[in-house]
Design a protein around this motif. Structure first.
Motif, PDB file in Angstrom:
ATOM      1  N   ARG A 242      13.207  33.667  18.524  1.00  0.00           N
ATOM      2  CA  ARG A 242      14.430  33.309  19.240  1.00  0.00           C
ATOM      3  C   ARG A 242      15.354  32.459  18.373  1.00  0.00           C
ATOM      4  O   ARG A 242      16.134  31.651  18.861  1.00  0.00           O
ATOM      5  CB  ARG A 242      14.076  32.580  20.539  1.00  0.00           C
ATOM      6  CG  ARG A 242      13.460  33.505  21.582  1.00  0.00           C
ATOM      7  CD  ARG A 242      13.273  32.803  22.906  1.00  0.00           C
ATOM      8  NE  ARG A 242      12.183  31.833  22.834  1.00  0.00           N
ATOM      9  CZ  ARG A 242      10.918  32.134  23.059  1.00  0.00           C
ATOM     10  NH1 ARG A 242      10.578  33.377  23.324  1.00  0.00           N
ATOM     11  NH2 ARG A 242       9.985  31.215  23.009  1.00  0.00           N
ATOM     12  N   SER A 243      15.279  32.653  17.071  1.00  0.00           N
ATOM     13  CA  SER A 243      16.116  31.916  16.133  1.00  0.00           C
ATOM     14  C   SER A 243      17.483  32.585  15.989  1.00  0.00           C
ATOM     15  O   SER A 243      17.656  33.752  16.353  1.00  0.00           O
ATOM     16  CB  SER A 243      15.437  31.852  14.767  1.00  0.00           C
ATOM     17  OG  SER A 243      15.257  33.163  14.244  1.00  0.00           O
ATOM     18  N   PRO A 244      18.462  31.871  15.446  1.00  0.00           N
ATOM     19  CA  PRO A 244      19.782  32.473  15.225  1.00  0.00           C
ATOM     20  C   PRO A 244      19.741  33.707  14.338  1.00  0.00           C
ATOM     21  O   PRO A 244      20.499  34.652  14.557  1.00  0.00           O
ATOM     22  CB  PRO A 244      20.573  31.332  14.560  1.00  0.00           C
ATOM     23  CG  PRO A 244      19.923  30.089  15.053  1.00  0.00           C
ATOM     24  CD  PRO A 244      18.457  30.416  15.151  1.00  0.00           C
ATOM     25  N   LEU A 245      18.859  33.712  13.335  1.00  0.00           N
ATOM     26  CA  LEU A 245      18.755  34.889  12.470  1.00  0.00           C
ATOM     27  C   LEU A 245      18.262  36.093  13.251  1.00  0.00           C
ATOM     28  O   LEU A 245      18.776  37.203  13.101  1.00  0.00           O
ATOM     29  CB  LEU A 245      17.826  34.606  11.289  1.00  0.00           C
ATOM     30  CG  LEU A 245      17.678  35.752  10.279  1.00  0.00           C
ATOM     31  CD1 LEU A 245      18.998  36.023   9.567  1.00  0.00           C
ATOM     32  CD2 LEU A 245      16.578  35.442   9.253  1.00  0.00           C
ATOM     33  N   ALA A 246      17.253  35.880  14.087  1.00  0.00           N
ATOM     34  CA  ALA A 246      16.730  36.979  14.909  1.00  0.00           C
ATOM     35  C   ALA A 246      17.792  37.504  15.867  1.00  0.00           C
ATOM     36  O   ALA A 246      17.844  38.702  16.154  1.00  0.00           O
ATOM     37  CB  ALA A 246      15.498  36.515  15.685  1.00  0.00           C
ATOM     38  N   ASP A 247      18.654  36.611  16.330  1.00  0.00           N
ATOM     39  CA  ASP A 247      19.689  37.015  17.283  1.00  0.00           C
ATOM     40  C   ASP A 247      20.694  38.001  16.673  1.00  0.00           C
ATOM     41  O   ASP A 247      21.270  38.822  17.402  1.00  0.00           O
ATOM     42  CB  ASP A 247      20.447  35.786  17.802  1.00  0.00           C
ATOM     43  CG  ASP A 247      19.612  34.970  18.774  1.00  0.00           C
ATOM     44  OD1 ASP A 247      18.608  35.508  19.287  1.00  0.00           O
ATOM     45  OD2 ASP A 247      19.949  33.791  19.007  1.00  0.00           O
ATOM     46  N   VAL A 248      20.937  37.912  15.357  1.00  0.00           N
ATOM     47  CA  VAL A 248      21.934  38.799  14.740  1.00  0.00           C
ATOM     48  C   VAL A 248      21.301  40.044  14.137  1.00  0.00           C
ATOM     49  O   VAL A 248      21.996  40.864  13.530  1.00  0.00           O
ATOM     50  CB  VAL A 248      22.745  38.061  13.650  1.00  0.00           C
ATOM     51  CG1 VAL A 248      23.473  36.869  14.236  1.00  0.00           C
ATOM     52  CG2 VAL A 248      21.860  37.625  12.484  1.00  0.00           C
ATOM     53  N   ALA A 249      19.970  40.199  14.286  1.00  0.00           N
ATOM     54  CA  ALA A 249      19.269  41.328  13.670  1.00  0.00           C
ATOM     55  C   ALA A 249      18.988  42.437  14.680  1.00  0.00           C
ATOM     56  O   ALA A 249      18.729  42.176  15.855  1.00  0.00           O
ATOM     57  CB  ALA A 249      17.957  40.857  13.041  1.00  0.00           C
ATOM     58  N   ASP A 250      19.021  43.657  14.198  1.00  0.00           N
ATOM     59  CA  ASP A 250      18.629  44.804  15.028  1.00  0.00           C
ATOM     60  C   ASP A 250      17.121  44.903  15.145  1.00  0.00           C
ATOM     61  O   ASP A 250      16.586  45.337  16.163  1.00  0.00           O
ATOM     62  CB  ASP A 250      19.167  46.105  14.413  1.00  0.00           C
ATOM     63  CG  ASP A 250      20.681  46.127  14.310  1.00  0.00           C
ATOM     64  OD1 ASP A 250      21.343  45.784  15.307  1.00  0.00           O
ATOM     65  OD2 ASP A 250      21.196  46.459  13.225  1.00  0.00           O
ATOM     66  N   ILE A 251      16.426  44.516  14.079  1.00  0.00           N
ATOM     67  CA  ILE A 251      14.967  44.615  14.000  1.00  0.00           C
ATOM     68  C   ILE A 251      14.431  43.262  13.542  1.00  0.00           C
ATOM     69  O   ILE A 251      14.942  42.677  12.585  1.00  0.00           O
ATOM     70  CB  ILE A 251      14.536  45.711  13.007  1.00  0.00           C
ATOM     71  CG1 ILE A 251      15.111  47.071  13.427  1.00  0.00           C
ATOM     72  CG2 ILE A 251      13.018  45.783  12.889  1.00  0.00           C
ATOM     73  CD1 ILE A 251      14.963  48.147  12.356  1.00  0.00           C
ATOM     74  N   VAL A 252      13.391  42.755  14.217  1.00  0.00           N
ATOM     75  CA  VAL A 252      12.814  41.454  13.873  1.00  0.00           C
ATOM     76  C   VAL A 252      11.349  41.637  13.504  1.00  0.00           C
ATOM     77  O   VAL A 252      10.561  42.189  14.282  1.00  0.00           O
ATOM     78  CB  VAL A 252      12.933  40.454  15.033  1.00  0.00           C
ATOM     79  CG1 VAL A 252      12.301  39.117  14.652  1.00  0.00           C
ATOM     80  CG2 VAL A 252      14.399  40.258  15.428  1.00  0.00           C
ATOM     81  N   LEU A 253      10.987  41.177  12.304  1.00  0.00           N
ATOM     82  CA  LEU A 253       9.604  41.192  11.833  1.00  0.00           C
ATOM     83  C   LEU A 253       9.107  39.748  11.819  1.00  0.00           C
ATOM     84  O   LEU A 253       9.698  38.889  11.178  1.00  0.00           O
ATOM     85  CB  LEU A 253       9.519  41.800  10.428  1.00  0.00           C
ATOM     86  CG  LEU A 253      10.145  43.190  10.263  1.00  0.00           C
ATOM     87  CD1 LEU A 253       9.984  43.668   8.823  1.00  0.00           C
ATOM     88  CD2 LEU A 253       9.528  44.189  11.234  1.00  0.00           C
ATOM     89  N   LEU A 254       7.991  39.494  12.528  1.00  0.00           N
ATOM     90  CA  LEU A 254       7.520  38.129  12.717  1.00  0.00           C
ATOM     91  C   LEU A 254       6.343  37.789  11.819  1.00  0.00           C
ATOM     92  O   LEU A 254       5.479  38.626  11.543  1.00  0.00           O
ATOM     93  CB  LEU A 254       7.099  37.914  14.172  1.00  0.00           C
ATOM     94  CG  LEU A 254       8.214  37.854  15.207  1.00  0.00           C
ATOM     95  CD1 LEU A 254       7.612  37.710  16.601  1.00  0.00           C
ATOM     96  CD2 LEU A 254       9.170  36.710  14.912  1.00  0.00           C
ATOM     97  N   THR A 255       6.318  36.527  11.376  1.00  0.00           N
ATOM     98  CA  THR A 255       5.188  36.001  10.616  1.00  0.00           C
ATOM     99  C   THR A 255       4.694  34.725  11.283  1.00  0.00           C
ATOM    100  O   THR A 255       5.407  34.100  12.059  1.00  0.00           O
ATOM    101  CB  THR A 255       5.580  35.670   9.164  1.00  0.00           C
ATOM    102  OG1 THR A 255       6.651  34.706   9.175  1.00  0.00           O
ATOM    103  CG2 THR A 255       6.032  36.911   8.426  1.00  0.00           C
ATOM    104  N   ALA A 256       3.458  34.337  10.971  1.00  0.00           N
ATOM    105  CA  ALA A 256       2.886  33.082  11.457  1.00  0.00           C
ATOM    106  C   ALA A 256       2.522  32.230  10.252  1.00  0.00           C
ATOM    107  O   ALA A 256       2.295  32.747   9.159  1.00  0.00           O
ATOM    108  CB  ALA A 256       1.645  33.354  12.311  1.00  0.00           C
ATOM    109  N   THR A 257       2.467  30.922  10.448  1.00  0.00           N
ATOM    110  CA  THR A 257       2.156  30.019   9.342  1.00  0.00           C
ATOM    111  C   THR A 257       1.084  29.022   9.744  1.00  0.00           C
ATOM    112  O   THR A 257       0.840  28.800  10.933  1.00  0.00           O
ATOM    113  CB  THR A 257       3.397  29.229   8.884  1.00  0.00           C
ATOM    114  OG1 THR A 257       3.844  28.389   9.963  1.00  0.00           O
ATOM    115  CG2 THR A 257       4.512  30.160   8.475  1.00  0.00           C
ATOM    116  N   GLN A 258       0.469  28.416   8.737  1.00  0.00           N
ATOM    117  CA  GLN A 258      -0.487  27.334   8.923  1.00  0.00           C
ATOM    118  C   GLN A 258      -0.155  26.264   7.885  1.00  0.00           C
ATOM    119  O   GLN A 258      -0.537  26.369   6.719  1.00  0.00           O
ATOM    120  CB  GLN A 258      -1.927  27.836   8.731  1.00  0.00           C
ATOM    121  CG  GLN A 258      -2.492  28.583   9.912  1.00  0.00           C
ATOM    122  CD  GLN A 258      -2.925  27.660  11.018  1.00  0.00           C
ATOM    123  OE1 GLN A 258      -3.185  26.487  10.793  1.00  0.00           O
ATOM    124  NE2 GLN A 258      -2.995  28.173  12.228  1.00  0.00           N
ATOM    125  N   ALA A 259       0.581  25.248   8.283  1.00  0.00           N
ATOM    126  CA  ALA A 259       0.985  24.213   7.345  1.00  0.00           C
ATOM    127  C   ALA A 259      -0.181  23.268   7.044  1.00  0.00           C
ATOM    128  O   ALA A 259      -1.041  23.029   7.882  1.00  0.00           O
ATOM    129  CB  ALA A 259       2.150  23.413   7.910  1.00  0.00           C
TER     130      ALA A 259
END
Length: 313
Positions: A242-259
C-alpha cells in the motif's frame, strides 16, 4: 537518485470476509504491515512477532492482556490482516509455526540482535537464518499471477526501463544485465533527470519497472508515474503493497525482509529482491526461449576469447 522518506500511509483494513490463502505467510504479512501500525495495533503485532507460538496458544483475552490492549483491538488487528476473527489468525500462526518445527525450525534465533562482540561463526549463522526466513516469507507473499503478468509484459515489450536509487539501483542493474543477455532491450536509470526523460519517451508496449523497498522513494515514484502517463506498463518491486510506488504501478511484486543489526530493512531487502527479479527473468526467458537461447550462444561466443586458457599438466 536520492532516497526519500515520506509519511507511512495509514493502515487499510482488508475487505471483510476476504479469503486468506492458506499458503500466505501470516507472520510475513505482520512484518510487512508493522510500520503501518500505530499505538495499540503495533503492540499486538510486535507481541505476535516476538513469540508467535505463544500467540497461537493464547486466547484473545490473554493476547490482549499481554499486549496491554483490549480484545476489540486484537479483533481490529486480525481484520487489518484480512482475517474475519481471532480464531482464523490463531490457526494461521499455528500452522506456520508448526511447519517450522517439522522442518527443524531456524538454527538461530531470528529475533536476536547481532552484538559487536559476536564471533564470526555466530554472525554467519544469524545472516543465514535471517536471509533464509526472508526468502520463505517472500515466497509466501509473492503473487505468482502478478509475476506471470509482469513476465508477459516484459517478453512482449519494445523496451524495458528500470529505475532505482542506491542499493535498489544495483538490484535493477542485475535485472538489466540478465534481460540484455537474452536479447531484451533494457536500460537502468538511477538519476531522476535521465529517468524522467526516459519515462517520457516510453509508450504503449513498453515496460517501466521501479525498485524501492519502502515504496516511498520520491524519484522512483515520479519516473514510474511519468512512464504510466505515457501508456507504458508499470511494475513495482517493493515490500509495501500500500505504498505510493505500488499505487502508481499496474503490477506489484512483493518482497519480505528480516532486518538485523548493521543490516537495516533496505539492505536486508536486497537478496529477496534479487530472488523475485531472478524469477521474473527466468519467466521471461521461458516465454522467449528461442530468442533467449540464440542470444546466449551469440554472447557466449563473443566473450569466449577473453577467458583465460587452462593448461593441464
Amino acid at each position: 537518485m536520492a532516497g526519500y522518506d515520506a509519511e507511512v500511509p495509514a493502515v487499510q483494513t482488508a475487505p471483510a470476509g476476504a479469503p486468506v490463502p492458506v499458503h500466505d505467510g501470516v507472520l510475513a504479512r505482520v512484518r510487512t504491515q508493522l510500520p503501518e501500525f500505530t499505538g495499540a495495533l503495533q503492540r499486538v503485532a510486535e507481541l505476535v512477532l516476538t513469540d508467535p507460538a505463544s500467540a497461537a496458544r493464547s486466547t484473545i483475552v490473554e493476547l490482549a492482556e499481554r499486549s496491554g490492549t483490549s480484545p476489540a483491538t486484537v479483533t481490529r488487528f486480525c481484520r487489518a490482516l484480512g482475517f474475519e476473527g481471532y480464531s482464523d489468525l490463531r490457526i494461521g500462526i499455528a500452522g506456520e509455526t508448526g511447519r517450522a518445527a517439522r522442518t527443524g525450525g531456524w538454527s538461530v534465533d531470528i529475533g536476536r540482535e547481532i552484538q559487536p562482540t559476536d564471533p564470526l561463526d555466530r554472525v554467519l549463522g544469524q545472516i543465514m537464518a535471517t536471509d533464509t526466513r526472508a526468502m520463505h516469507d517472500t515466497a509466501a507473499l509473492l503473487d505468482l499471477r502478478e509475476v506471470e503478468r509482469a513476465a508477459d509484459a516484459v517478453a512482449a515489450a519494445s523496451r524495458v526501463d528500470i529505475y532505482g536509487a542506491s542499493g535498489s539501483a544495483l538490484v535493477g542493474g542485475e535485472l538489466q544485465l540478465c534481460l540484455h543477455r537474452i536479447g531484451i532491450a533494457a536500460w537502468v536509470w538511477n538519476d531522476v533527470h535521465n529517468g524522467l526523460a526516459s519515462g517520457a519517451l516510453l509508450g504503449p508496449g513498453d515496460v517501466a519497472l521501479g525498485v524501492s523497498h519502502s515504496g516511498q522513494t520520491r524519484e522512483v515514484i515520479e519516473v514510474l508515474a511519468e512512464a504510466s502517463s505515457k501508456g507504458a506498463t508499470t511494475i513495482a518491486l517493493t515490500s509495501f503493497p500500500r505504498s505510493p510506488l505500488a499505487d502508481v504501478a499496474d503490477i506489484v511484486l512483493l518482497t519480505a525482509t528480516q532486518a538485523t543489526t548493521f543490516r537495516p530493512d533496505a539492505l536486508s531487502a536486497r537478496h529477496p529482491q534479487l530472488v523475485v527479479l531472478d524469477l521474473l527473468y527466468i519467466a521471461v526467458a521461458q516465454r522467449t526461449h528461442e530468442r533467449a537461447h540464440a542470444s546466449f550462444q551469440v554472447t557466449a561466443r563473443a566473450v569466449a576469447g577473453h577467458r583465460a586458457s587452462r593448461e593441464v599438466e
